[in-house]
Design a protein around this motif. Structure first.
Motif, PDB file in Angstrom:
ATOM      1  N   VAL A 135      34.670  35.065  26.071  1.00  0.00           N
ATOM      2  CA  VAL A 135      34.882  35.383  24.659  1.00  0.00           C
ATOM      3  C   VAL A 135      36.069  36.332  24.501  1.00  0.00           C
ATOM      4  O   VAL A 135      36.927  36.145  23.633  1.00  0.00           O
ATOM      5  CB  VAL A 135      33.600  35.964  24.031  1.00  0.00           C
ATOM      6  N   ALA A 136      36.146  37.345  25.342  1.00  0.00           N
ATOM      7  CA  ALA A 136      37.267  38.293  25.285  1.00  0.00           C
ATOM      8  C   ALA A 136      38.588  37.579  25.561  1.00  0.00           C
ATOM      9  O   ALA A 136      39.584  37.813  24.864  1.00  0.00           O
ATOM     10  CB  ALA A 136      37.048  39.430  26.274  1.00  0.00           C
ATOM     11  N   ALA A 137      38.590  36.706  26.554  1.00  0.00           N
ATOM     12  CA  ALA A 137      39.809  35.957  26.874  1.00  0.00           C
ATOM     13  C   ALA A 137      40.203  35.057  25.708  1.00  0.00           C
ATOM     14  O   ALA A 137      41.397  34.907  25.404  1.00  0.00           O
ATOM     15  CB  ALA A 137      39.599  35.128  28.141  1.00  0.00           C
ATOM     16  N   ALA A 138      39.228  34.472  25.038  1.00  0.00           N
ATOM     17  CA  ALA A 138      39.523  33.626  23.878  1.00  0.00           C
ATOM     18  C   ALA A 138      40.191  34.451  22.776  1.00  0.00           C
ATOM     19  O   ALA A 138      41.158  33.997  22.155  1.00  0.00           O
ATOM     20  CB  ALA A 138      38.243  32.971  23.355  1.00  0.00           C
ATOM     21  N   HIS A 139      39.697  35.661  22.544  1.00  0.00           N
ATOM     22  CA  HIS A 139      40.313  36.530  21.535  1.00  0.00           C
ATOM     23  C   HIS A 139      41.776  36.811  21.883  1.00  0.00           C
ATOM     24  O   HIS A 139      42.666  36.648  21.042  1.00  0.00           O
ATOM     25  CB  HIS A 139      39.562  37.861  21.429  1.00  0.00           C
ATOM     26  N   VAL A 140      42.024  37.236  23.109  1.00  0.00           N
ATOM     27  CA  VAL A 140      43.389  37.586  23.517  1.00  0.00           C
ATOM     28  C   VAL A 140      44.287  36.352  23.513  1.00  0.00           C
ATOM     29  O   VAL A 140      45.414  36.394  23.022  1.00  0.00           O
ATOM     30  CB  VAL A 140      43.394  38.286  24.892  1.00  0.00           C
ATOM     31  N   ALA A 141      43.784  35.240  24.034  1.00  0.00           N
ATOM     32  CA  ALA A 141      44.581  34.008  24.084  1.00  0.00           C
ATOM     33  C   ALA A 141      44.959  33.552  22.675  1.00  0.00           C
ATOM     34  O   ALA A 141      46.117  33.182  22.422  1.00  0.00           O
ATOM     35  CB  ALA A 141      43.804  32.907  24.811  1.00  0.00           C
ATOM     36  N   LEU A 142      44.018  33.573  21.763  1.00  0.00           N
ATOM     37  CA  LEU A 142      44.318  33.150  20.397  1.00  0.00           C
ATOM     38  C   LEU A 142      45.267  34.121  19.708  1.00  0.00           C
ATOM     39  O   LEU A 142      46.111  33.711  18.917  1.00  0.00           O
ATOM     40  CB  LEU A 142      43.036  32.983  19.611  1.00  0.00           C
ATOM     41  N   GLY A 143      45.144  35.395  20.016  1.00  0.00           N
ATOM     42  CA  GLY A 143      46.097  36.364  19.493  1.00  0.00           C
ATOM     43  C   GLY A 143      47.508  36.079  19.977  1.00  0.00           C
ATOM     44  O   GLY A 143      48.468  36.136  19.213  1.00  0.00           O
ATOM     45  N   LEU A 144      47.632  35.732  21.259  1.00  0.00           N
ATOM     46  CA  LEU A 144      48.942  35.374  21.819  1.00  0.00           C
ATOM     47  C   LEU A 144      49.502  34.115  21.159  1.00  0.00           C
ATOM     48  O   LEU A 144      50.690  34.055  20.830  1.00  0.00           O
ATOM     49  CB  LEU A 144      48.841  35.162  23.335  1.00  0.00           C
ATOM     50  N   ILE A 145      48.654  33.129  20.967  1.00  0.00           N
ATOM     51  CA  ILE A 145      49.097  31.872  20.360  1.00  0.00           C
ATOM     52  C   ILE A 145      49.618  32.120  18.945  1.00  0.00           C
ATOM     53  O   ILE A 145      50.698  31.666  18.573  1.00  0.00           O
ATOM     54  CB  ILE A 145      47.947  30.829  20.358  1.00  0.00           C
ATOM     55  N   VAL A 146      48.848  32.840  18.150  1.00  0.00           N
ATOM     56  CA  VAL A 146      49.271  33.126  16.775  1.00  0.00           C
ATOM     57  C   VAL A 146      50.530  33.984  16.790  1.00  0.00           C
ATOM     58  O   VAL A 146      51.471  33.746  16.027  1.00  0.00           O
ATOM     59  CB  VAL A 146      48.141  33.814  15.977  1.00  0.00           C
ATOM     60  N   ALA A 147      50.576  34.979  17.673  1.00  0.00           N
ATOM     61  CA  ALA A 147      51.730  35.872  17.732  1.00  0.00           C
ATOM     62  C   ALA A 147      53.002  35.106  18.068  1.00  0.00           C
ATOM     63  O   ALA A 147      54.042  35.289  17.430  1.00  0.00           O
ATOM     64  CB  ALA A 147      51.474  36.978  18.755  1.00  0.00           C
ATOM     65  N   VAL A 148      52.950  34.240  19.058  1.00  0.00           N
ATOM     66  CA  VAL A 148      54.146  33.487  19.450  1.00  0.00           C
ATOM     67  C   VAL A 148      54.514  32.461  18.369  1.00  0.00           C
ATOM     68  O   VAL A 148      55.689  32.193  18.140  1.00  0.00           O
ATOM     69  CB  VAL A 148      53.935  32.820  20.838  1.00  0.00           C
ATOM     70  N   ALA A 149      53.514  31.918  17.682  1.00  0.00           N
ATOM     71  CA  ALA A 149      53.811  30.972  16.605  1.00  0.00           C
ATOM     72  C   ALA A 149      54.612  31.641  15.484  1.00  0.00           C
ATOM     73  O   ALA A 149      55.349  30.963  14.782  1.00  0.00           O
ATOM     74  CB  ALA A 149      52.499  30.404  16.055  1.00  0.00           C
ATOM     75  N   ILE A 150      54.465  32.932  15.337  1.00  0.00           N
ATOM     76  CA  ILE A 150      55.208  33.657  14.312  1.00  0.00           C
ATOM     77  C   ILE A 150      56.716  33.608  14.584  1.00  0.00           C
ATOM     78  O   ILE A 150      57.528  33.532  13.669  1.00  0.00           O
ATOM     79  CB  ILE A 150      54.738  35.125  14.242  1.00  0.00           C
TER      80      ILE A 150
END
Length: 151
Positions: A135-150
């Motif tokens: 779950v923690a990895a999912a949070h960080v991974a999704l944060g990275l995905i959204v951040a890079v999409a910016i």
């Protein structure tokens, strides 16, 4: 022998004021997004996350920490993407931050469903359980995905 006079540039004080203002405004927007992100995670997670963290439940603290780091990644990249344009940067940060919160909450809940993790049970545990790392990895991974999409 020449004497050099140290003088501040004519724009020094206005640049300094603009920089200080930017820091203050981004800090406020970032704090608001972090708090909203926490409440979104808390609202969509079984149990009262804030109470579980306060009680010292390690899994709740790990999930909360991962969510905060993820949100910070999104905020930092939104600020970076603004290229020094303060008003546009604040709007980017707010819009992308809110979108990131929504994407993160729904995506993490979906990953919990797919993996069969009962996050309510995991968060309530008094001892660390390995499922919380997914779950923690999912949070960080999704944060990275959204951040890079910016970008």
């Amino acid at each position: 022998m020449t004497t050099e006079v140290l003088a501040l540039g004519s724009d020094y004080w206005s640049d300094l004021g603009r920089g200080v203002s930017a820091i203050a405004l981004y800090a406020i927007v970032g704090l608001v997004l972090m708090v909203l992100g926490f409440y979104a995670i808390d609202w969509t997670t079984p149990g009262h996350l804030r109470t579980l963290v306060r009680e010292g439940r390690p899994n709740a603290a790990i999930v909360t920490s991962a969510g905060m780091v993820s949100m910070a990644l999104i905020i930092v990249l939104a600020i970076y993407a603004s290229s020094g344009r303060l008003v546009e940067g604040l709007i980017y940060t707010l819009v992308f931050g809110l979108l990131g919160i929504v994407a993160q909450v729904f995506s993490v809940r979906f990953i919990e469903l797919v993996t069969g993790i009962d996050i309510g049970e995991v968060l309530a545990e008094e001892r660390f359980t390995p499922e919380v790392l997914v779950v923690a990895a999912a949070h960080v991974a999704l944060g990275l995905i959204v951040a890079v999409a910016i970008l």
